[in-house]
Design an enzyme around this catalytic site. Sequence first.
Site, PDB file in Angstrom:
ATOM      1  N   LYS A 135       0.979  -1.238  -0.085  1.00 54.28           N
ATOM      2  CA  LYS A 135       0.125   0.154  -0.023  1.00 54.28           C
ATOM      3  C   LYS A 135       0.760   1.181  -0.045  1.00 54.28           C
ATOM      4  O   LYS A 135       1.917   1.210   0.475  1.00 54.28           O
ATOM      5  CB  LYS A 135      -0.990  -0.068   1.286  1.00 54.28           C
ATOM      6  CG  LYS A 135      -0.634  -0.436   2.702  1.00 54.28           C
ATOM      7  CD  LYS A 135       0.756   0.632   3.131  1.00 54.28           C
ATOM      8  CE  LYS A 135       0.465   1.936   3.232  1.00 54.28           C
ATOM      9  NZ  LYS A 135       1.855   2.602   3.849  1.00 54.28           N
ATOM     10  N   TYR A 172      -4.296   4.221   6.219  1.00 52.11           N
ATOM     11  CA  TYR A 172      -4.828   3.475   7.320  1.00 52.11           C
ATOM     12  C   TYR A 172      -6.367   4.101   7.918  1.00 52.11           C
ATOM     13  O   TYR A 172      -7.133   3.151   8.036  1.00 52.11           O
ATOM     14  CB  TYR A 172      -3.932   3.126   8.350  1.00 52.11           C
ATOM     15  CG  TYR A 172      -2.711   2.463   8.007  1.00 52.11           C
ATOM     16  CD1 TYR A 172      -2.696   1.104   8.088  1.00 52.11           C
ATOM     17  CD2 TYR A 172      -1.628   2.978   7.335  1.00 52.11           C
ATOM     18  CE1 TYR A 172      -1.597   0.259   7.766  1.00 52.11           C
ATOM     19  CE2 TYR A 172      -0.510   2.063   7.289  1.00 52.11           C
ATOM     20  CZ  TYR A 172      -0.466   0.907   7.297  1.00 52.11           C
ATOM     21  OH  TYR A 172       0.447  -0.035   6.938  1.00 52.11           O
TER      22      TYR A 172
END
Length: 380
Positions: free
Chosen positions: A146, A231
Site C-alpha cells: 500500500k 490506514y
Amino acid sequence: MMKISEKELTRRGFITRVGQGLVATGVTAPLLKNAHAQLRVPDPPGKKLGWAIVGLGSLAINQILPAFAKCEKSKVVAFVSGHPDKANKLALRYNVNPKNIYNYQNYDSIKDNPEVDVIYIVLPNGMHAEYTIRGLQAGKHVLCEKPMASTSAECRQMIDAAKKADRKLMIAYRCHYEPYNKEAIRIARAHELGPTQMILADAGFAAGDPAQWRLHKALSGGGSMMDIGIYALNAARYLTGEEPTEVNAMSFTDRNDPRFKEVESNVIFQLRFPSGVIANCSSSYSYFHQSHYRVMGTEARLEMDPATWYNGNRMWIERGNKIEQIELQEADHFALEMDHMSDCVMQNKEPLTPGEEGLRDLTIIEAVYEAAKSGKTVKL
Ligand code: NAD
C-alpha cells in the site's frame, strides 16, 4: 448484551487466569497434563508457493522476510534489488539460491524462473505500478504494498494488466488479515454496538529525514495521506463495509519545514457513507505517532489504540458503565496476508483485498486532496 464478545472474553479471561494461577494453587501437575492433552500437533508441511521480494528495504528486511518462518503456504525463493551485496547477504540468511537474485534491469527475465510463483512489490509507492505491471507481464502473480500506486489512473493500468495476464493482483492491506481488526470488523458490521453512528480514525507519525523518498512526490505520490492516512481511510471503509459518497477535507503544511517542500503533512478528512455513518479522520507526518480508531454505536463504543501496529494492538468495548478489554491471540500480519495470497493462487480464488480495493482508496485520496484544495465537498 455482550453476546459473542463477552463469551469470547470470558473464555480468554479464564485461560489467562489459569496460566497465572498454576504455581500459586499447587495444582500444576493435573493442569499441565490437561494442557498437554490439548496440545495442537501441527500438520506436516504442505505445498508452499515460491515468492520473489522486490525491494529490500526496511519493511522487507524487518517484517516480511522474518514472517516467512511463520508461513504455511509461502516460501521466499528470489530477490530483486539494486544492491547485490545486500541481496547476497540476505540470500545466505534466508537460503535463497544466488541464481535467483535479480536487479531492476534484468527483472523481466524472472519470467523464465519456474521457482517464482508470486512477486511481492515493496518499493517506494511511485515504483509500484511499473514493477507490478512488469511482474504480471512476466506471468507472475503480484502482491503490491500500500498505497497501490501514486494515482487512480495507475491503479487502473495495474488492474488491466492483471486481467490481461490472467494473474492475481492483491494489495497488502495487512489489517484485513489480522485477528484484532477482523474482530472489530465483525463486531461493527454485526451491529453488536448497535448500528454504527460515527467512526473516528487517526493515523500519523513524525516524519524524519527530509531526504527520504516518502517526502519526495515523484516517489511517494503524496504526503502523509498516501502513506499513513490511508490506514484511517481504509479502516473507516472496512469497519462500515460501505463506500463513501461524499468527502470534505482541510489540510495544513508548514512549507518552511525542510521535510515538507513537496508533500502535505496534516490532513483532516470526513466521509459520508450511504447508511448515514459519518467518519472523521486525521493523517499527519507532524504529530506524535497515532494509530487509533473508535466505532460509536447506539449502544456501545469500540476503541482500538493502537489499531494498526504490527503487534501490541489493544481493543476495548465500553457499554453502560463497563469497559471490557478484548484480548485475542496475536498473529503475524505479514505471514497471514502472504499465505492468503498463496491460498488464492492455489485455489484460484479472488483475494480479499484485490487491486480494486487499492483503486477505491486512491480514488478517495484524490477526492480528499481535491476537497482540501477547493474547500468544497467532493461527491463520489
Ligand atoms: P524503504 O525506503 O525502507 O525501502 C525501499 C526499498 O526500495 C529500498 O530497498 C530501496 O533501496 C529500494 N529502492 C529502489 N529504487 C529506489 C529509489 N529510486 N528510491 C528509493 N528507494 C529505492 O521503504 P519501506 O518502508 O520498506 O517501504 C516500502 C513500501 O512498503 C512502501 O510502498 C510503503 O508504503 C510500504 N510499507 C508498508 C507497510 C505496511 O505496514 N504494510 C509498512 C511500511 C512500508
